[in-house]
Scaffold this motif. Structure first.
Motif, mmCIF file in Angstrom:
data_model
loop_
_atom_site.group_PDB
_atom_site.id
_atom_site.type_symbol
_atom_site.label_atom_id
_atom_site.label_comp_id
_atom_site.label_asym_id
_atom_site.label_seq_id
_atom_site.Cartn_x
_atom_site.Cartn_y
_atom_site.Cartn_z
ATOM 1 N N THR A 165 0.812 -1.134 -0.184
ATOM 2 C CA THR A 165 -0.004 -0.172 -0.005
ATOM 3 C C THR A 165 0.872 1.166 -0.081
ATOM 4 O O THR A 165 0.457 2.069 -0.716
ATOM 5 N N LEU A 166 1.979 1.100 0.868
ATOM 6 C CA LEU A 166 2.800 2.384 0.945
ATOM 7 C C LEU A 166 3.267 2.744 -0.618
ATOM 8 O O LEU A 166 3.569 4.022 -1.030
ATOM 9 N N TYR A 167 3.844 1.570 -1.128
ATOM 10 C CA TYR A 167 4.470 1.865 -2.517
ATOM 11 C C TYR A 167 3.254 2.574 -3.357
ATOM 12 O O TYR A 167 3.857 3.752 -4.173
ATOM 13 N N THR A 168 2.184 2.400 -3.660
ATOM 14 C CA THR A 168 1.242 2.886 -4.308
ATOM 15 C C THR A 168 0.759 4.319 -3.819
ATOM 16 O O THR A 168 0.495 5.259 -4.534
ATOM 17 N N LEU A 169 0.852 4.395 -2.276
ATOM 18 C CA LEU A 169 0.514 5.584 -1.814
ATOM 19 C C LEU A 169 1.589 6.630 -2.073
ATOM 20 O O LEU A 169 1.157 7.921 -2.519
ATOM 21 N N THR A 228 -5.738 -1.915 -2.588
ATOM 22 C CA THR A 228 -5.135 -2.758 -1.276
ATOM 23 C C THR A 228 -5.581 -2.663 -0.023
ATOM 24 O O THR A 228 -5.680 -3.490 0.676
ATOM 25 N N ASN A 258 -2.923 5.411 -8.934
ATOM 26 C CA ASN A 258 -2.302 4.972 -7.816
ATOM 27 C C ASN A 258 -3.011 5.198 -6.474
ATOM 28 O O ASN A 258 -2.926 4.314 -5.634
ATOM 29 N N VAL A 291 -5.508 6.931 3.556
ATOM 30 C CA VAL A 291 -5.373 5.666 2.879
ATOM 31 C C VAL A 291 -4.839 5.014 4.367
ATOM 32 O O VAL A 291 -4.953 3.806 4.394
ATOM 33 N N SER A 317 9.102 0.680 -1.550
ATOM 34 C CA SER A 317 7.701 1.650 -1.319
ATOM 35 C C SER A 317 8.264 3.031 -1.539
ATOM 36 O O SER A 317 7.462 3.803 -2.205
ATOM 37 N N LEU A 376 -6.207 1.344 6.035
ATOM 38 C CA LEU A 376 -5.392 0.509 5.993
ATOM 39 C C LEU A 376 -5.429 -0.601 7.391
ATOM 40 O O LEU A 376 -5.224 -1.453 7.556
ATOM 41 N N SER A 383 -4.812 2.503 -6.519
ATOM 42 C CA SER A 383 -4.378 0.907 -6.104
ATOM 43 C C SER A 383 -4.074 0.817 -4.788
ATOM 44 O O SER A 383 -4.235 -0.040 -3.960
ATOM 45 N N SER A 384 -3.729 2.368 -4.013
ATOM 46 C CA SER A 384 -3.459 1.982 -2.757
ATOM 47 C C SER A 384 -4.534 1.852 -1.856
ATOM 48 O O SER A 384 -4.745 0.984 -0.968
#
Length: 540
Positions: free
Chosen positions: A47-51, A415, A408, A208, A101, A212, A411-412
């Motif tokens: 999640t952090l990657y897309t965030l 997830t 993105n 986000v 990320s 999460l 995406s975040s």
């Protein structure tokens, strides 16, 4: 052939940006083992990657306007390669999060807005529609290759080789960068809105993060949060605070002469609808691509390579369908194609609910996944061109930032949200089953209830059985608890797939302003009435 050389470079970069996310999804179980952690922690890293990409994508687009898109494209690739190299050697989870990320996410936030703008600047009319179809197709190819390549390497060698290989691929792209023609220098000096960057990043991050953590913090009643607010879980308060910061961000931007985001662009109906559809598409796709590997690996016990093989149908059909944009444009409007894609996605989500069983029906699952890929591919064949063709040349980079921000952020949240729904449904179903199971005594039921209230992880049933064997719970009751947990896992997965079906239905509400006419062979710009407002019309 010479005119497509730029597309080769840009398409390879698009392929690269998608590749490692799909690798991570099929490697979840191995990552849990390698870093001695749990599924929730890996979910947070994904999640952090897309965030990070969503939070800095608009900034990346603005930097492209300031310093040149090709220059930011090159710089982003270098940053991305540094992150990939660090990820390949990551000894701990926090180093993985830093390399993948954060650093890779920041690199992608520079690459992708520039990529979208460079494609739009290099091609016109049907060539542009073809180029965006190819870009969507190569994104589908990344999704196709990622599970297979990552699954094979994870199972037989190591997932780290994927990230080492990405460094090599970046070097190859940089060597071919001369194939992209340099764009003219900006006519006026542009300044970066630092306050806007901070407000947008903080607002998006809080929203986000709260979604999460909702499965472990609880939505209202506190479950296991780090703190409480007036006796309640901090989840809704964090979401509200994030919303306030985003409202302040909008208010700040509207007062500036050189805003980070010109909110007037959202007055262009096709652009607004296209961005909302990109958000929905990625929320559904990444939510499913987080949950499906959990079903295949954690519940059914498949390894990463077997998981990749079972994801192959969605990858292949998505690749094929996403390449059909120019062909479909001769017979149907973008709005019609997108609505058909949503309908196919809805049917495939319901079909997936029926495939969730203790033993996998390979044929039924493969057909459902193939249908899922067709739906996703139909959306991918249209949305990139709709968004970029709705504005003029001077707005390409900014709209590219908005485009990938929407993707993105979807995406975040996909997830985070679908993962939270999965854990929440698992917890509720497990608690209800334990409370009603006739073979579980009252003392054990009370003890289990306390543990469930503290939070439930999505782990293999064998792991739960081994943990219970180390306690004083009688074997017969331990078996009953494991049985209840296994049934609750399937219930949680079904609820997750139903949630994606509901989100898909909601997506129909965003299609009203998509172009209703077939694209012409001229400029490539389309709108609800055959044209869109001029780029100058949306005032800041």
């Amino acid at each position: 052939m010479k005119r497509w050389r730029a597309l080769i470079v840009l398409g390879t970069a698009q392929f690269l940006m998608v590749l490692d996310a799909s690798v991570m999804n099929v490697s979840i179980s191995q990552l849990v083992e390698d870093f001695d952690t749990d599924v929730t922690a890996i979910q947070a890293v994904i999640t952090l990657y897309t965030l990070v990409m969503a939070a800095f994508m608009i900034t990346g687009g603005k930097l492209g306007d300031m310093f040149g898109r090709r220059r930011m494209f090159r710089l982003g690739l270098i940053v991305y390669a540094v992150g990939s190299g660090l990820t390949a050697i990551a000894p701990t989870l926090w180093v993985l999060a830093l390399g993948w990320s954060v650093i890779e996410g920041l690199g992608a936030a520079l690459v992708l807005p520039a990529l979208a703008a460079l494609v739009a600047g290099a091609y016109r009319g049907r060539d542009r529609a073809t180029a965006y179809g190819v870009i969507g197709g190569l994104a589908g190819a990344g999704i196709a290759v990622g599970p297979l390549l990552g699954g094979w390497l994870t199972t037989y060698l190591t997932w780290r080789l994927v990230f080492a290989g990405e460094v090599v691929l970046v070097v190859a792209i940089l060597l071919l960068l001369r194939w992209i023609a340099p764009e003219p220098a900006p006519e006026q000096r542009i300044r970066l809105d630092v306050v806007g960057v901070l407000l947008s990043v903080a607002g998006l991050g809080l929203v986000v993060l709260a979604v999460l953590q909702s499965s472990s913090w609880g939505w209202l009643q506190p479950r296991n949060p780090p703190f409480t607010v007036l006796g309640f879980s901090p989840t809704l308060f964090a979401i509200a605070l994030g919303g306030v910061l985003l409202v302040l961000f909008r208010s700040w931007e509207l007062r500036r002469e050189d805003p980070l985001v010109r909110f007037g662009l959202f007055r262009i109906p096709p652009l607004r609808s296209g961005l909302l559809m990109l958000f929905s598409q990625n929320l559904i796709l990444l939510g499913l691509f987080f949950v499906i590997p959990l079903y295949l690996q954690v519940v059914l016990g498949h390894d990463a390579f077997e998981t990749g093989l079972r994801l192959l149908p969605v990858s292949v059909t998505m690749l094929a369908a996403s390449m059909t944009g120019p062909f479909l444009g001769r017979f149907a409007s973008p709005r019609t194609v997108v609505r058909i894609g949503l309908l196919v996605l809805f049917v495939s989500s319901l079909w997936l609910v029926g495939t969730v069983k203790p033993e996998l029906d390979d044929l039924s699952f493969a057909l459902a996944m193939a249908l899922l890929g067709i739906g996703m591919g139909l959306l991918a064949s249209q949305l990139g061109n709709i968004v970029q063709s709705s504005v003029g040349e001077e707005d390409r980079s900014e709209v590219g930032g908005l485009q990938y921000t929407a993707q993105n952020l979807g995406s975040s949240l996909g997830t985070a949200l679908i993962g939270a729904i999965l854990i929440g449904a698992l917890t509720a179903a497990f608690g209800n089953t334990v409370a009603e199971h006739p073979q579980i005594s009252e003392p054990v039921r009370q003890q289990a209830g306390i543990r469930i209230e503290a939070g439930v992880s999505f782990v293999p049933a064998d792991q739960l059985s081994a943990a219970l064997a180390q306690t004083s719970v009688p074997p017969q009751e331990a078996d009953a608890i494991v049985e209840s947990y296994s049934a609750a896992q399937l219930d949680g997965l079904k609820v997750s797939f139903l949630a994606t079906a509901g989100i898909t239905l909601a997506g129909f509400a965003f299609t009203g302003h998509l172009p209703a006419r077939r694209a012409s062979g001229g400029t490539g710009r389309t709108g609800g009435s055959g044209r869109t407002p001029k780029a100058e019309e949306p005032a800041s």
